[in-house]
Write a protein that holds these residues in place. Sequence first.
Motif, short mmCIF file in Angstrom:
data_model
loop_
_atom_site.label_atom_id
_atom_site.label_comp_id
_atom_site.label_asym_id
_atom_site.label_seq_id
_atom_site.Cartn_x
_atom_site.Cartn_y
_atom_site.Cartn_z
N THR A 51 0.22 -0.80 0.41
CA THR A 51 0.19 0.26 0.49
C THR A 51 0.99 1.24 -0.27
OG1 THR A 51 -1.51 -1.01 1.68
CG2 THR A 51 -1.55 0.82 1.30
N PRO A 52 0.67 1.90 -0.71
CA PRO A 52 1.92 3.01 -0.86
C PRO A 52 1.68 4.33 -0.17
CG PRO A 52 0.86 2.76 -3.47
CD PRO A 52 0.23 1.78 -2.50
N GLU A 53 0.26 4.52 0.12
CA GLU A 53 -0.07 5.22 1.12
C GLU A 53 0.46 5.08 2.77
OE1 GLU A 53 -2.37 4.21 -0.12
OE2 GLU A 53 -3.00 5.80 -1.47
N MET A 58 5.33 5.46 7.09
CA MET A 58 5.95 5.53 7.94
C MET A 58 7.61 5.38 6.98
SD MET A 58 5.99 1.16 7.69
CE MET A 58 5.09 0.53 5.97
N VAL A 59 7.60 6.32 6.09
CA VAL A 59 8.77 6.77 5.65
C VAL A 59 8.70 8.65 5.69
CG1 VAL A 59 10.24 8.41 3.98
CG2 VAL A 59 9.32 6.06 3.35
N ASN A 60 7.77 8.65 6.21
CA ASN A 60 7.13 10.02 6.94
C ASN A 60 7.84 10.49 8.39
OD1 ASN A 60 6.96 11.31 4.35
ND2 ASN A 60 4.70 10.84 4.77
N SER A 61 7.60 9.40 9.04
CA SER A 61 7.87 10.12 10.09
C SER A 61 9.12 9.77 10.49
CB SER A 61 6.99 8.42 10.39
OG SER A 61 5.65 7.93 10.46
N LEU A 62 10.03 8.94 9.66
CA LEU A 62 11.32 8.58 10.15
C LEU A 62 11.99 9.84 9.70
CD1 LEU A 62 11.94 5.36 8.34
CD2 LEU A 62 12.22 5.80 11.29
N GLY A 208 -1.83 15.41 3.44
CA GLY A 208 -0.26 14.73 2.88
C GLY A 208 0.61 15.29 3.40
N GLY A 209 1.52 14.26 3.74
CA GLY A 209 2.77 14.27 4.47
C GLY A 209 2.45 13.60 5.83
N ALA A 215 -1.57 7.21 9.88
CA ALA A 215 -2.05 6.39 8.39
C ALA A 215 -2.74 5.52 9.79
CB ALA A 215 -0.86 5.91 7.73
N ILE A 216 -2.65 4.74 11.31
CA ILE A 216 -3.32 3.83 11.09
C ILE A 216 -4.73 4.65 12.31
CG2 ILE A 216 -3.00 2.88 14.02
CD1 ILE A 216 0.01 3.05 14.15
#
Length: 259
Positions: A51-53, A58-62, A208-209, A215-216
């Motif tokens: 799932t791209p979103e 996860m990338v945004n959080s990191l 976005g972002g 997301a959860i």
Amino acid sequence: MIRHVGVVALAAFILLPLVQAIILSFTATLPTDTVAEGSLGLMNYRDILATPELRAAMVNSLIYVLLNVALCIAFGLPAAYALARYRFTGDRHFLLTMLVFRVTPPVVLSLPIFILFSKFGLVNSPVGIALVHCLFNLPVAIWILESFIRAVPREFDETAFLDGHTGPSFFFRHLIPQIAPGIGVAAFFCFIFSWVEVVFARILTVTGGKPITMAIQAMFSFQTNIGMVMAMTCLSLVPGVAMIWFVRNHLAKGFTLRA
């Protein structure tokens, strides 16, 4: 005997929800054409990675958490050194004021921060979240680092400067290794506070972002895939556990020195 029973009961109380979440993360809670309900496997983790979103969350959080930690340490270290080594009118009140700002409810500043960040194009960006988290984490970093620097004798600085070291050379070659446990403690708290924060993560990510916490939350619907939610929750624990693992030695020394 009673103490051991109490420790086991406390451990069970703490670990039971985590164990249940891990088990559910490997369980299919919604049946599909190829997977029956109650089946065990990695299907939930595969769906998350597909799932791209969720991958982007996860990338945004990191990104914003690591950027927040880097900024807090980079700006907190010189500020803490100034407070620990120099005296000026209102220095103690300045430190207390920063700590009071840290306990200010985030919702109080949410509207002015949103208006300000929207003018600078920082809404819907992990950079915006990192910057606003610095407002709350930087006072904590300064307070922690200041106490560790204060524990280092002034003669340590004087000896280094007499040996011909410049300011940057002294910081990187002498001071930072000396207070490495304090930096580990400050980085740990900045990481944790930023990782679990949800108020600004919700306000500053309208379209976005979005970070992993948002997301959860977005995964809950009329027919929620609980297994997939638990898999995402377990994945959200990995960076925190990794952070503790990498700074574990500094944390142990840091808490011992603070005590």
